[in-house]
Design a protein around this motif. Structure first.
Motif, PDB file in Angstrom:
ATOM      1  N   ASP A  25       0.845  -1.193   0.000  1.00 42.15           N
ATOM      2  CA  ASP A  25       0.000   0.000   0.000  1.00 42.15           C
ATOM      3  C   ASP A  25       0.881   1.244   0.000  1.00 42.15           C
ATOM      4  OD1 ASP A  25      -2.291   1.494  -0.035  1.00 42.15           O
ATOM      5  OD2 ASP A  25      -2.788   1.221   2.078  1.00 42.15           O
ATOM      6  N   THR A  26       0.317   2.351  -0.450  1.00 40.88           N
ATOM      7  CA  THR A  26       1.026   3.635  -0.428  1.00 40.88           C
ATOM      8  C   THR A  26       0.084   4.716   0.079  1.00 40.88           C
ATOM      9  OG1 THR A  26       0.389   4.279  -2.677  1.00 40.88           O
ATOM     10  CG2 THR A  26       2.389   2.943  -2.443  1.00 40.88           C
ATOM     11  N   THR A  27       0.656   5.712   0.733  1.00 41.32           N
ATOM     12  CA  THR A  27      -0.102   6.872   1.190  1.00 41.32           C
ATOM     13  C   THR A  27       0.658   8.117   0.770  1.00 41.32           C
ATOM     14  OG1 THR A  27      -0.889   5.653   3.128  1.00 41.32           O
ATOM     15  CG2 THR A  27      -1.122   8.057   3.175  1.00 41.32           C
ATOM     16  N   VAL A  28      -0.024   9.031   0.110  1.00 42.37           N
ATOM     17  CA  VAL A  28       0.611  10.268  -0.348  1.00 42.37           C
ATOM     18  C   VAL A  28      -0.097  11.464   0.286  1.00 42.37           C
ATOM     19  CG1 VAL A  28       1.177  11.730  -2.331  1.00 42.37           C
ATOM     20  CG2 VAL A  28       1.289   9.228  -2.547  1.00 42.37           C
ATOM     21  N   HIS A  29       0.635  12.197   1.112  1.00 44.35           N
ATOM     22  CA  HIS A  29       0.082  13.403   1.731  1.00 44.35           C
ATOM     23  C   HIS A  29       0.615  14.669   1.073  1.00 44.35           C
ATOM     24  CE1 HIS A  29      -0.628  10.788   5.477  1.00 44.35           C
ATOM     25  NE2 HIS A  29      -1.797  11.063   4.939  1.00 44.35           N
ATOM     26  N   ARG A  30       1.680  14.516   0.296  1.00 44.49           N
ATOM     27  CA  ARG A  30       2.240  15.674  -0.419  1.00 44.49           C
ATOM     28  C   ARG A  30       2.405  15.282  -1.887  1.00 44.49           C
ATOM     29  NH1 ARG A  30       4.599  20.540   0.158  1.00 44.49           N
ATOM     30  NH2 ARG A  30       6.289  21.072  -1.254  1.00 44.49           N
ATOM     31  N   GLU A  36       3.744  11.678 -10.412  1.00 46.10           N
ATOM     32  CA  GLU A  36       2.539  11.179 -11.058  1.00 46.10           C
ATOM     33  C   GLU A  36       1.383  11.365 -10.090  1.00 46.10           C
ATOM     34  OE1 GLU A  36       3.353   7.061 -11.857  1.00 46.10           O
ATOM     35  OE2 GLU A  36       4.242   6.755  -9.879  1.00 46.10           O
ATOM     36  N   THR A  37       0.183  10.951 -10.466  1.00 49.88           N
ATOM     37  CA  THR A  37      -0.941  11.075  -9.541  1.00 49.88           C
ATOM     38  C   THR A  37      -0.782  10.066  -8.411  1.00 49.88           C
ATOM     39  OG1 THR A  37      -2.334   9.426 -10.635  1.00 49.88           O
ATOM     40  CG2 THR A  37      -2.448  11.698 -11.476  1.00 49.88           C
ATOM     41  N   ALA A  38      -1.474  10.297  -7.309  1.00 50.23           N
ATOM     42  CA  ALA A  38      -1.407   9.374  -6.178  1.00 50.23           C
ATOM     43  C   ALA A  38      -1.897   7.985  -6.581  1.00 50.23           C
ATOM     44  CB  ALA A  38      -2.229   9.916  -5.010  1.00 50.23           C
ATOM     45  N   GLU A  39      -2.893   7.953  -7.453  1.00 47.06           N
ATOM     46  CA  GLU A  39      -3.432   6.670  -7.912  1.00 47.06           C
ATOM     47  C   GLU A  39      -2.411   5.917  -8.763  1.00 47.06           C
ATOM     48  OE1 GLU A  39      -4.967   9.596  -8.178  1.00 47.06           O
ATOM     49  OE2 GLU A  39      -6.533   9.313  -6.654  1.00 47.06           O
ATOM     50  N   GLU A  40      -1.742   6.628  -9.660  1.00 45.61           N
ATOM     51  CA  GLU A  40      -0.723   5.998 -10.507  1.00 45.61           C
ATOM     52  C   GLU A  40       0.453   5.522  -9.651  1.00 45.61           C
ATOM     53  OE1 GLU A  40      -1.318   8.489 -14.691  1.00 45.61           O
ATOM     54  OE2 GLU A  40      -0.108   9.333 -13.061  1.00 45.61           O
ATOM     55  N   PHE A  41       0.811   6.319  -8.666  1.00 46.50           N
ATOM     56  CA  PHE A  41       1.903   5.967  -7.755  1.00 46.50           C
ATOM     57  C   PHE A  41       1.558   4.670  -7.027  1.00 46.50           C
ATOM     58  CE2 PHE A  41       4.238   6.573  -3.671  1.00 46.50           C
ATOM     59  CZ  PHE A  41       5.521   6.751  -4.176  1.00 46.50           C
ATOM     60  N   LEU A  45       3.244   0.754  -7.621  1.00 41.35           N
ATOM     61  CA  LEU A  45       4.085   0.185  -6.569  1.00 41.35           C
ATOM     62  C   LEU A  45       3.456  -0.995  -5.845  1.00 41.35           C
ATOM     63  CD1 LEU A  45       5.556   3.418  -4.912  1.00 41.35           C
ATOM     64  CD2 LEU A  45       6.692   1.848  -6.474  1.00 41.35           C
ATOM     65  N   ALA A  46       2.162  -0.939  -5.586  1.00 37.60           N
ATOM     66  CA  ALA A  46       1.492  -2.007  -4.838  1.00 37.60           C
ATOM     67  C   ALA A  46       1.622  -3.341  -5.567  1.00 37.60           C
ATOM     68  CB  ALA A  46       0.026  -1.656  -4.629  1.00 37.60           C
ATOM     69  N   GLY A  47       2.046  -4.356  -4.818  1.00 40.33           N
ATOM     70  CA  GLY A  47       2.215  -5.686  -5.395  1.00 40.33           C
ATOM     71  C   GLY A  47       3.603  -5.960  -5.924  1.00 40.33           C
ATOM     72  N   HIS A  48       4.479  -4.962  -5.857  1.00 39.41           N
ATOM     73  CA  HIS A  48       5.837  -5.154  -6.364  1.00 39.41           C
ATOM     74  C   HIS A  48       6.856  -5.259  -5.235  1.00 39.41           C
ATOM     75  CE1 HIS A  48       4.791  -4.888 -10.540  1.00 39.41           C
ATOM     76  NE2 HIS A  48       4.096  -3.786 -10.312  1.00 39.41           N
ATOM     77  N   HIS A 116      10.297   9.591  -6.624  1.00 37.92           N
ATOM     78  CA  HIS A 116       9.799   9.446  -7.990  1.00 37.92           C
ATOM     79  C   HIS A 116       9.911   7.999  -8.479  1.00 37.92           C
ATOM     80  CE1 HIS A 116      10.326  13.967  -9.257  1.00 37.92           C
ATOM     81  NE2 HIS A 116       9.436  13.785  -8.303  1.00 37.92           N
ATOM     82  N   ARG A 117       8.840   7.509  -9.083  1.00 41.32           N
ATOM     83  CA  ARG A 117       8.856   6.183  -9.718  1.00 41.32           C
ATOM     84  C   ARG A 117       9.283   6.376 -11.165  1.00 41.32           C
ATOM     85  NH1 ARG A 117       5.221   2.562 -12.320  1.00 41.32           N
ATOM     86  NH2 ARG A 117       3.687   4.252 -12.459  1.00 41.32           N
ATOM     87  N   LEU A 118      10.339   5.658 -11.562  1.00 41.30           N
ATOM     88  CA  LEU A 118      10.921   5.852 -12.885  1.00 41.30           C
ATOM     89  C   LEU A 118      11.250   4.525 -13.542  1.00 41.30           C
ATOM     90  CD1 LEU A 118      13.570   8.532 -11.832  1.00 41.30           C
ATOM     91  CD2 LEU A 118      11.412   9.024 -12.988  1.00 41.30           C
ATOM     92  N   THR A 119      11.320   4.545 -14.856  1.00 43.86           N
ATOM     93  CA  THR A 119      11.840   3.387 -15.570  1.00 43.86           C
ATOM     94  C   THR A 119      13.356   3.373 -15.389  1.00 43.86           C
ATOM     95  OG1 THR A 119      12.191   4.606 -17.631  1.00 43.86           O
ATOM     96  CG2 THR A 119      10.021   3.579 -17.304  1.00 43.86           C
ATOM     97  N   ALA A 120      13.948   2.217 -15.616  1.00 49.46           N
ATOM     98  CA  ALA A 120      15.401   2.111 -15.509  1.00 49.46           C
ATOM     99  C   ALA A 120      16.087   3.054 -16.498  1.00 49.46           C
ATOM    100  CB  ALA A 120      15.843   0.672 -15.745  1.00 49.46           C
ATOM    101  N   LYS A 121      15.510   3.151 -17.687  1.00 47.83           N
ATOM    102  CA  LYS A 121      16.084   4.012 -18.723  1.00 47.83           C
ATOM    103  C   LYS A 121      16.060   5.476 -18.293  1.00 47.83           C
ATOM    104  CE  LYS A 121      15.590   5.336 -23.599  1.00 47.83           C
ATOM    105  NZ  LYS A 121      14.805   5.123 -24.854  1.00 47.83           N
TER     106      LYS A 121
END
Length: 272
Positions: A25-30, A36-41, A45-48, A116-121
């Protein structure tokens, strides 16, 4: 400070606790602290699973099992806390990652820092301009001397230039130069081979000692936190203007050069 020692401390503390665990799970307060959006974030991430935690200069990098990365940049006043519950209420943290074992990673502050969530590239593109890490196995004493010899300008400016070396801030640069008995205003090209070697050794000594003592972090890492922030009282010149030099008994001086402060001992760190 959020320099090499502080980020390396977090890497060492987090690695045995979170590697191999899945984010549930993730929680974004800022929202400004993510890219990205909180939903995309959350969905990204969830499940990984966190495979391992790496440090690159002043950056902390979580490698995920989908090939993506979580890039963490902590600035002054930012911190990380770990446990089932935060040190304070959840709303006080910018971002929270919940792990499958019930523990959570809390990111505090992040007024200017980010997660930030990023691709390896994309990550490779972002960190490509960075200079070598002070402890990169390829950065030997000889290669360091060669790099420094080809760098125009003055010593402190070189040490704090992330495109030359990654991870060293102003305070640690002052401590490194004091350890090496070199004036911060010396020209890089003026150093002898012996002085370059001493600077290299001093850099590694100061940074490792700082990391072993938890850097200068102001917040605990967990409820049963090991030593964190233990280096704050160990500075020999940084922010010690007017105090006695611990090496020669001279007086620590403060100068401002191009709007940047530098602390040193004029008696044992000669300008010429």
């Amino acid at each position: 400070m959020s320099d090499w020692p502080e980020i390396e401390t977090y890497r060492r503390l987090l690695s045995p606790l979170v590697c191999g665990l899945t984010i549930v799970d993730t929680t974004v307060h800022r929202i400004k602290s993510i890219n990205e959006t909180a939903e995309e974030f959350h969905d990204g991430l969830a499940g990984h699973k966190i495979l391992f935690v790496e440090r690159r200069g002043k950056h902390l990098i979580f490698h995920l099992d989908d090939g993506n990365r979580l890039l963490v940049q902590l600035m002054a006043g930012d911190w990380i806390y770990y446990g089932a519950e935060g040190e304070t209420k959840d709303d006080d943290y910018a971002i929270i990652l919940t792990l499958e074992d019930g523990n959570r990673i809390f990111f505090g502050g992040l007024r200017y820092g980010y997660v930030h969530r990023l691709t390896a590239k994309k990550l490779i593109e972002l960190i490509r301009p960075l200079g070598p890490d002070p402890f990169d196995p390829r950065l030997t004493a000889d290669s360091f001397a060669k790099l420094l010899g080809g760098k125009r300008g003055k010593l402190k400016t070189a040490l704090t230039d992330p495109k030359f070396l990654s991870g060293i801030g102003s305070g640690y640069a002052d401590e490194i130069l004091f350890e090496a008995e070199l004036h911060p205003g010396l020209l890089n090209a003026s150093l002898s081979e012996e002085q370059k070697r001493k600077l290299y050794d001093s850099m590694r000594k100061v940074l490792e000692e700082a990391a072993e003592n938890g850097g200068t972090a102001e917040h605990p890492f967990s409820a049963d936190s090991p030593v964190v922030g233990g280096f704050r009282g160990r500075f020999k010149v940084f922010e010690r203007e007017g105090a006695d030099c611990p090496r020669c008994g001279g007086t620590i001086a403060l100068e401002t050069v191009s709007s940047r402060k530098q602390y040193y001992c004029p008696n044992c760190q000669k300008e010429a």
